[in-house]
Design a protein around this motif. Structure first.
Motif, PDB file in Angstrom:
ATOM      1  N   SER A 155       0.839  -1.201   0.000  1.00  0.00           N
ATOM      2  CA  SER A 155       0.000   0.000   0.000  1.00  0.00           C
ATOM      3  C   SER A 155       0.873   1.250   0.000  1.00  0.00           C
ATOM      4  N   TRP A 156       0.334   2.319  -0.568  1.00  0.00           N
ATOM      5  CA  TRP A 156       0.986   3.622  -0.462  1.00  0.00           C
ATOM      6  C   TRP A 156       0.648   4.192   0.903  1.00  0.00           C
ATOM      7  N   PHE A 157       1.680   4.652   1.604  1.00  0.00           N
ATOM      8  CA  PHE A 157       1.540   5.090   2.987  1.00  0.00           C
ATOM      9  C   PHE A 157       2.506   6.239   3.220  1.00  0.00           C
ATOM     10  N   VAL A 158       2.172   7.134   4.123  1.00  0.00           N
ATOM     11  CA  VAL A 158       3.152   8.155   4.494  1.00  0.00           C
ATOM     12  C   VAL A 158       4.293   7.469   5.233  1.00  0.00           C
ATOM     13  N   PRO A 159       5.527   7.963   5.094  1.00  0.00           N
ATOM     14  CA  PRO A 159       6.646   7.379   5.839  1.00  0.00           C
ATOM     15  C   PRO A 159       6.444   7.534   7.347  1.00  0.00           C
ATOM     16  N   GLY A 160       7.083   6.669   8.098  1.00  0.00           N
ATOM     17  CA  GLY A 160       7.012   6.743   9.551  1.00  0.00           C
ATOM     18  C   GLY A 160       7.566   5.485  10.182  1.00  0.00           C
ATOM     19  N   GLY A 161       7.464   5.390  11.488  1.00  0.00           N
ATOM     20  CA  GLY A 161       7.962   4.210  12.181  1.00  0.00           C
ATOM     21  C   GLY A 161       7.756   4.308  13.678  1.00  0.00           C
ATOM     22  N   ARG A 162       8.147   3.244  14.356  1.00  0.00           N
ATOM     23  CA  ARG A 162       7.960   3.127  15.802  1.00  0.00           C
ATOM     24  C   ARG A 162       8.937   3.994  16.577  1.00  0.00           C
ATOM     25  N   ILE A 163       8.464   4.445  17.745  1.00  0.00           N
ATOM     26  CA  ILE A 163       9.352   5.065  18.725  1.00  0.00           C
ATOM     27  C   ILE A 163       9.924   3.923  19.550  1.00  0.00           C
ATOM     28  N   ARG A 164      11.209   3.929  19.749  1.00  0.00           N
ATOM     29  CA  ARG A 164      11.867   2.869  20.513  1.00  0.00           C
ATOM     30  C   ARG A 164      11.824   3.151  22.008  1.00  0.00           C
ATOM     31  N   LYS A 165      11.832   2.090  22.803  1.00  0.00           N
ATOM     32  CA  LYS A 165      11.847   2.217  24.259  1.00  0.00           C
ATOM     33  C   LYS A 165      13.051   3.053  24.664  1.00  0.00           C
ATOM     34  N   GLY A 166      12.817   4.058  25.488  1.00  0.00           N
ATOM     35  CA  GLY A 166      13.894   4.910  25.970  1.00  0.00           C
ATOM     36  C   GLY A 166      14.331   5.986  24.994  1.00  0.00           C
ATOM     37  N   GLU A 167      13.669   6.082  23.847  1.00  0.00           N
ATOM     38  CA  GLU A 167      14.034   7.070  22.829  1.00  0.00           C
ATOM     39  C   GLU A 167      13.154   8.315  22.988  1.00  0.00           C
ATOM     40  N   PRO A 168      13.734   9.446  23.320  1.00  0.00           N
ATOM     41  CA  PRO A 168      12.929  10.673  23.409  1.00  0.00           C
ATOM     42  C   PRO A 168      12.246  10.961  22.067  1.00  0.00           C
ATOM     43  N   MET A 169      11.070  11.535  22.128  1.00  0.00           N
ATOM     44  CA  MET A 169      10.297  11.757  20.916  1.00  0.00           C
ATOM     45  C   MET A 169      11.045  12.602  19.885  1.00  0.00           C
ATOM     46  N   ASP A 170      11.749  13.646  20.323  1.00  0.00           N
ATOM     47  CA  ASP A 170      12.502  14.463  19.365  1.00  0.00           C
ATOM     48  C   ASP A 170      13.580  13.635  18.676  1.00  0.00           C
ATOM     49  N   ALA A 171      14.231  12.741  19.420  1.00  0.00           N
ATOM     50  CA  ALA A 171      15.248  11.867  18.832  1.00  0.00           C
ATOM     51  C   ALA A 171      14.601  10.903  17.844  1.00  0.00           C
ATOM     52  N   ALA A 172      13.425  10.383  18.177  1.00  0.00           N
ATOM     53  CA  ALA A 172      12.710   9.487  17.265  1.00  0.00           C
ATOM     54  C   ALA A 172      12.331  10.216  15.984  1.00  0.00           C
ATOM     55  N   LEU A 173      11.874  11.445  16.106  1.00  0.00           N
ATOM     56  CA  LEU A 173      11.512  12.232  14.928  1.00  0.00           C
ATOM     57  C   LEU A 173      12.727  12.454  14.029  1.00  0.00           C
ATOM     58  N   ARG A 174      13.868  12.797  14.629  1.00  0.00           N
ATOM     59  CA  ARG A 174      15.108  12.974  13.844  1.00  0.00           C
ATOM     60  C   ARG A 174      15.520  11.669  13.167  1.00  0.00           C
ATOM     61  N   ARG A 175      15.476  10.560  13.926  1.00  0.00           N
ATOM     62  CA  ARG A 175      15.881   9.257  13.372  1.00  0.00           C
ATOM     63  C   ARG A 175      14.972   8.851  12.221  1.00  0.00           C
ATOM     64  N   LEU A 176      13.667   9.013  12.403  1.00  0.00           N
ATOM     65  CA  LEU A 176      12.731   8.617  11.356  1.00  0.00           C
ATOM     66  C   LEU A 176      12.866   9.490  10.117  1.00  0.00           C
ATOM     67  N   CYS A 177      13.130  10.785  10.292  1.00  0.00           N
ATOM     68  CA  CYS A 177      13.391  11.657   9.132  1.00  0.00           C
ATOM     69  C   CYS A 177      14.593  11.144   8.351  1.00  0.00           C
ATOM     70  N   ASP A 178      15.628  10.750   9.073  1.00  0.00           N
ATOM     71  CA  ASP A 178      16.831  10.235   8.425  1.00  0.00           C
ATOM     72  C   ASP A 178      16.578   8.861   7.805  1.00  0.00           C
ATOM     73  N   ASP A 179      16.020   7.920   8.597  1.00  0.00           N
ATOM     74  CA  ASP A 179      15.809   6.545   8.115  1.00  0.00           C
ATOM     75  C   ASP A 179      14.789   6.465   6.985  1.00  0.00           C
ATOM     76  N   GLU A 180      13.682   7.176   7.126  1.00  0.00           N
ATOM     77  CA  GLU A 180      12.569   7.044   6.183  1.00  0.00           C
ATOM     78  C   GLU A 180      12.673   8.007   4.998  1.00  0.00           C
ATOM     79  N   LEU A 181      13.289   9.176   5.228  1.00  0.00           N
ATOM     80  CA  LEU A 181      13.340  10.201   4.187  1.00  0.00           C
ATOM     81  C   LEU A 181      14.752  10.520   3.717  1.00  0.00           C
ATOM     82  N   GLY A 182      15.745  10.137   4.516  1.00  0.00           N
ATOM     83  CA  GLY A 182      17.116  10.510   4.190  1.00  0.00           C
ATOM     84  C   GLY A 182      17.341  12.004   4.328  1.00  0.00           C
ATOM     85  N   LEU A 183      16.518  12.661   5.145  1.00  0.00           N
ATOM     86  CA  LEU A 183      16.570  14.106   5.295  1.00  0.00           C
ATOM     87  C   LEU A 183      16.812  14.488   6.743  1.00  0.00           C
TER      88      LEU A 183
END
Length: 195
Positions: free
Chosen positions: A76-104
């Motif tokens: 299916s076509w879906f917006v990029p995204g992913g899970r927040i990891r245990k112990g991962e602050p939300m801002d860090a998760a947002l940065r990681r997902l931008c990098d992992d999912e978008l390369g940005l």
């Protein structure tokens, strides 16, 4: 499969948006933990997962979609995204997902909370039917920065990461409403176009 909308930012008071949940943690966080596949499978069976979806909008009002290569929602076509990891602050998760999912590398200030949603699937990350998955999703929205405007050109999307998505495209919510290949959970982010 069912889709339940929980809360939109219009339902939140401005003081709620300044809560510690949406800002940087004020205390040090524990290191990010990892689980074995068996432990993760059990966790998915017993608990909801918390994730972030990235609604990246271009100057024409289109949103970036990826063709899911992994379950759930494979194909299916879906917006990029992913899970927040245990112990991962939300801002860090947002940065990681931008990098992992978008390369940005998009700064946290470029994103705003679009709403909180729930996604329910009949299978899990391993594609096992009957082993359902429940996500609580924090959907964040951002405007594609001008210095990245070349990503609006379809041929340039091939430079985006291919680990989770086998292809990318831009789509306006009006087009998504008419396209059954766009997952219903993605279309639910744009209810004003789905009527």
């Amino acid at each position: 499969m069912s889709i339940d909308f929980v809360v939109s930012t219009s339902d939140l008071a401005s003081s709620d948006l300044a809560s510690p949940l949406l800002g940087s943690p004020s205390v040090a966080s524990p290191s990010v933990a990892s689980l074995s596949q068996a432990d993760f499978r059990l966790g998915v069976e017993l608990l909801p997962l918390v994730s972030i979806d990235l609604l990246l909008r271009d100057a024409g009002g289109r949103y970036l979609l990826g063709l899911r290569g992994n379950p759930p929602a494979r194909g299916s076509w879906f917006v990029p995204g992913g899970r927040i990891r245990k112990g991962e602050p939300m801002d860090a998760a947002l940065r990681r997902l931008c990098d992992d999912e978008l390369g940005l590398a998009l700064h946290r200030d470029e994103w705003r909370l679009h709403g909180v949603y729930e996604h329910f699937y009949d299978d899990n990350f391993a594609g096992e039917q009957g082993r359902s998955t429940h996500y609580v999703v924090l959907a964040f929205i951002a405007q594609l920065p001008a210095h990245l405007s070349d990503l609006q050109i379809e041929g340039r999307l091939s430079r985006l990461p291919a680990e989770q998505h086998s292809g990318y495209r831009w789509a306006h919510p009006r087009a998504m409403a008419q396209d059954d290949t766009v997952h219903p959970n993605t279309r639910a982010y744009f209810p004003e176009y789905m009527r």
